[in-house]
Design a protein around this motif. Structure first.
Motif, mmCIF file in Angstrom:
data_model
loop_
_atom_site.group_PDB
_atom_site.id
_atom_site.type_symbol
_atom_site.label_atom_id
_atom_site.label_comp_id
_atom_site.label_asym_id
_atom_site.label_seq_id
_atom_site.Cartn_x
_atom_site.Cartn_y
_atom_site.Cartn_z
ATOM 1 N N LEU A 67 0.853 -1.183 0.000
ATOM 2 C CA LEU A 67 0.000 0.000 0.000
ATOM 3 C C LEU A 67 0.888 1.232 0.000
ATOM 4 O O LEU A 67 1.825 1.328 0.802
ATOM 5 C CB LEU A 67 -0.912 0.010 1.230
ATOM 6 N N ALA A 68 0.604 2.167 -0.890
ATOM 7 C CA ALA A 68 1.442 3.353 -1.009
ATOM 8 C C ALA A 68 0.581 4.553 -1.356
ATOM 9 O O ALA A 68 -0.430 4.424 -2.059
ATOM 10 C CB ALA A 68 2.503 3.149 -2.098
ATOM 11 N N PRO A 69 0.948 5.738 -0.866
ATOM 12 C CA PRO A 69 0.213 6.947 -1.232
ATOM 13 C C PRO A 69 0.151 7.119 -2.748
ATOM 14 O O PRO A 69 1.142 6.909 -3.442
ATOM 15 C CB PRO A 69 1.029 8.070 -0.571
ATOM 16 N N LYS A 70 -1.031 7.441 -3.242
ATOM 17 C CA LYS A 70 -1.339 7.616 -4.658
ATOM 18 C C LYS A 70 -1.367 6.291 -5.425
ATOM 19 O O LYS A 70 -1.554 6.297 -6.648
ATOM 20 C CB LYS A 70 -0.366 8.592 -5.340
ATOM 21 N N GLY A 71 -1.204 5.183 -4.719
ATOM 22 C CA GLY A 71 -1.374 3.881 -5.349
ATOM 23 C C GLY A 71 -2.835 3.492 -5.380
ATOM 24 O O GLY A 71 -3.701 4.141 -4.781
ATOM 25 N N SER B 267 -12.588 0.632 -7.171
ATOM 26 C CA SER B 267 -11.252 1.142 -7.437
ATOM 27 C C SER B 267 -11.081 2.518 -6.789
ATOM 28 O O SER B 267 -11.832 3.443 -7.087
ATOM 29 C CB SER B 267 -11.037 1.260 -8.952
ATOM 30 N N LEU B 268 -10.076 2.627 -5.915
ATOM 31 C CA LEU B 268 -9.857 3.867 -5.178
ATOM 32 C C LEU B 268 -8.366 4.189 -5.118
ATOM 33 O O LEU B 268 -7.520 3.315 -5.326
ATOM 34 C CB LEU B 268 -10.413 3.747 -3.757
ATOM 35 N N THR B 269 -8.073 5.442 -4.827
ATOM 36 C CA THR B 269 -6.697 5.899 -4.686
ATOM 37 C C THR B 269 -6.372 6.113 -3.218
ATOM 38 O O THR B 269 -7.136 6.765 -2.493
ATOM 39 C CB THR B 269 -6.475 7.218 -5.453
ATOM 40 N N VAL B 270 -5.254 5.570 -2.788
ATOM 41 C CA VAL B 270 -4.798 5.734 -1.408
ATOM 42 C C VAL B 270 -4.258 7.151 -1.227
ATOM 43 O O VAL B 270 -3.388 7.595 -1.981
ATOM 44 C CB VAL B 270 -3.700 4.706 -1.066
ATOM 45 N N ASN B 271 -4.782 7.858 -0.228
ATOM 46 C CA ASN B 271 -4.308 9.220 0.034
ATOM 47 C C ASN B 271 -3.081 9.247 0.935
ATOM 48 O O ASN B 271 -2.158 10.044 0.729
ATOM 49 C CB ASN B 271 -5.414 10.055 0.679
ATOM 50 N N ALA B 272 -3.086 8.417 1.976
ATOM 51 C CA ALA B 272 -1.979 8.403 2.933
ATOM 52 C C ALA B 272 -1.911 7.032 3.581
ATOM 53 O O ALA B 272 -2.901 6.292 3.611
ATOM 54 C CB ALA B 272 -2.166 9.485 3.997
ATOM 55 N N VAL B 273 -0.721 6.697 4.101
ATOM 56 C CA VAL B 273 -0.494 5.404 4.733
ATOM 57 C C VAL B 273 0.205 5.638 6.074
ATOM 58 O O VAL B 273 1.171 6.413 6.156
ATOM 59 C CB VAL B 273 0.383 4.492 3.851
ATOM 60 N N ASP C 224 2.007 3.406 9.037
ATOM 61 C CA ASP C 224 2.477 2.102 9.498
ATOM 62 C C ASP C 224 2.393 2.031 11.013
ATOM 63 O O ASP C 224 2.829 2.946 11.724
ATOM 64 C CB ASP C 224 3.918 1.874 9.039
ATOM 65 N N LEU C 225 1.832 0.947 11.527
ATOM 66 C CA LEU C 225 1.658 0.766 12.957
ATOM 67 C C LEU C 225 2.771 -0.100 13.533
ATOM 68 O O LEU C 225 3.430 -0.862 12.814
ATOM 69 C CB LEU C 225 0.293 0.118 13.236
ATOM 70 N N ALA C 226 2.969 0.002 14.840
ATOM 71 C CA ALA C 226 4.075 -0.700 15.490
ATOM 72 C C ALA C 226 3.957 -2.211 15.369
ATOM 73 O O ALA C 226 4.971 -2.920 15.343
ATOM 74 C CB ALA C 226 4.138 -0.291 16.971
ATOM 75 N N ASP C 227 2.737 -2.733 15.297
ATOM 76 C CA ASP C 227 2.554 -4.181 15.217
ATOM 77 C C ASP C 227 2.658 -4.716 13.794
ATOM 78 O O ASP C 227 2.469 -5.913 13.558
ATOM 79 C CB ASP C 227 1.219 -4.591 15.837
ATOM 80 N N GLY C 228 2.950 -3.847 12.830
ATOM 81 C CA GLY C 228 3.092 -4.273 11.446
ATOM 82 C C GLY C 228 1.859 -4.043 10.591
ATOM 83 O O GLY C 228 1.929 -4.094 9.359
ATOM 84 N N ASP C 229 0.716 -3.835 11.244
ATOM 85 C CA ASP C 229 -0.489 -3.505 10.491
ATOM 86 C C ASP C 229 -0.371 -2.094 9.924
ATOM 87 O O ASP C 229 0.594 -1.372 10.204
ATOM 88 C CB ASP C 229 -1.736 -3.618 11.380
ATOM 89 N N VAL C 230 -1.343 -1.689 9.136
ATOM 90 C CA VAL C 230 -1.277 -0.386 8.484
ATOM 91 C C VAL C 230 -2.671 0.237 8.457
ATOM 92 O O VAL C 230 -3.672 -0.471 8.405
ATOM 93 C CB VAL C 230 -0.710 -0.532 7.046
ATOM 94 N N ILE C 231 -2.715 1.550 8.536
ATOM 95 C CA ILE C 231 -3.956 2.290 8.328
ATOM 96 C C ILE C 231 -3.774 3.155 7.089
ATOM 97 O O ILE C 231 -2.770 3.854 6.953
ATOM 98 C CB ILE C 231 -4.311 3.158 9.546
ATOM 99 N N PHE C 232 -4.729 3.064 6.175
ATOM 100 C CA PHE C 232 -4.635 3.908 4.986
ATOM 101 C C PHE C 232 -5.886 4.766 4.860
ATOM 102 O O PHE C 232 -6.962 4.396 5.327
ATOM 103 C CB PHE C 232 -4.379 3.085 3.717
ATOM 104 N N ASP C 233 -5.698 5.914 4.246
ATOM 105 C CA ASP C 233 -6.757 6.916 4.122
ATOM 106 C C ASP C 233 -7.292 6.962 2.696
ATOM 107 O O ASP C 233 -6.526 6.880 1.725
ATOM 108 C CB ASP C 233 -6.222 8.308 4.482
ATOM 109 N N LEU C 234 -8.611 7.118 2.596
ATOM 110 C CA LEU C 234 -9.297 7.290 1.319
ATOM 111 C C LEU C 234 -10.172 8.523 1.401
ATOM 112 O O LEU C 234 -10.584 8.925 2.496
ATOM 113 C CB LEU C 234 -10.188 6.078 1.010
ATOM 114 N N ASN C 235 -10.489 9.081 0.262
ATOM 115 C CA ASN C 235 -11.478 10.156 0.216
ATOM 116 C C ASN C 235 -12.566 9.751 -0.772
ATOM 117 O O ASN C 235 -12.302 9.584 -1.964
ATOM 118 C CB ASN C 235 -10.846 11.479 -0.218
ATOM 119 N N ILE C 236 -13.780 9.564 -0.260
ATOM 120 C CA ILE C 236 -14.887 9.110 -1.093
ATOM 121 C C ILE C 236 -15.682 10.314 -1.562
ATOM 122 O O ILE C 236 -16.265 11.042 -0.757
ATOM 123 C CB ILE C 236 -15.802 8.136 -0.318
#
Length: 204
Positions: free
Chosen positions: A131-135, A143-149, A151-163
């Motif tokens: 997962l990468a910004p603008k990916g 189909s959506l574009t990732v705005n921001a990513v 990374d969390l300490a446990d290895g999981d990730v939170i990514f942002d979308l704008n609908i």
């Protein structure tokens, strides 16, 4: 193959246990133009039409598909984002989507900002590197574009979308609540990178 551009919202009319689950999905497609054996993406999961009627089609959902997708999506009354398979010459409005769910994420935040709807989704560590910004990312078949990513300490990730309002109005995003699960498919290029990295790790 699909593009992540939702063309209808279907509603599961019935669920029958036959070893696999037999689902009947109501829709607005002209079913005269849909063959038995055709592929329809149902909230991001590619399914095969096994029966059809004037305003419905049926699919069989295997235990494997159920285990890889959001828990609540295969229940009577659930709404599904639908997309028919891409045909040669069709406009590629989103990005190349395979209809194979890579992971299940969860909505952790959402709000309204003007007419748009920023949403944050937590995804498991298995797909975090892809997962990468603008990916591109497919969420419940969209189909959506990732705005921001993040990374969390446990290895999981939170990514942002704008609908945007149009996307919200023609998909099931209007139904989402914090805590809901969503089907995720990484970009096809990231999928090949995932495979190459696994092979590299296995061979040392």
């Amino acid at each position: 193959m699909f593009t992540g551009i939702v063309s209808d919202i279907g509603t599961i009319q019935s669920v029958e246990e036959r070893g696999d689950l037999r689902l009947v999905v109501a829709c607005d497609y002209d079913m005269d133009g849909v063959d038995i054996g055709a592929s329809i993406a149902c909230s991001g999961a590619c399914m095969t039409v096994v029966e059809k009627g004037a305003n419905w089609f049926a699919v069989d959902v295997s235990a494997e598909s159920i285990s890889k997708t959001a828990d609540t999506m295969w229940t009577e009354g659930a709404r599904l984002n639908l997309e028919r398979a891409l045909k040669v010459g069709d406009e590629l409005g989103g990005h190349i989507v395979t209809g194979h769910v890579d992971a299940v994420g969860a909505v952790v935040a959402m709000e309204a900002v003007g007419d748009s709807h920023p949403i944050r989704i937590k995804a498991p560590r298995d797909i975090a590197p892809y997962l990468a910004p603008k990916g591109s990312i497919t969420v419940d078949g969209i189909s959506l574009t990732v705005n921001a990513v993040e990374d969390l300490a446990d290895g999981d990730v939170i990514f942002d979308l704008n609908i945007i309002p149009h996307t919200a109005s023609v998909t099931t995003f209007a139904d989402l609540k914090i805590g809901d699960e969503v089907n995720l498919e990484i970009d096809i290029l990231a999928r090949y990178l995932l495979r190459m990295e696994k092979l590299r790790a296995a061979t040392g």
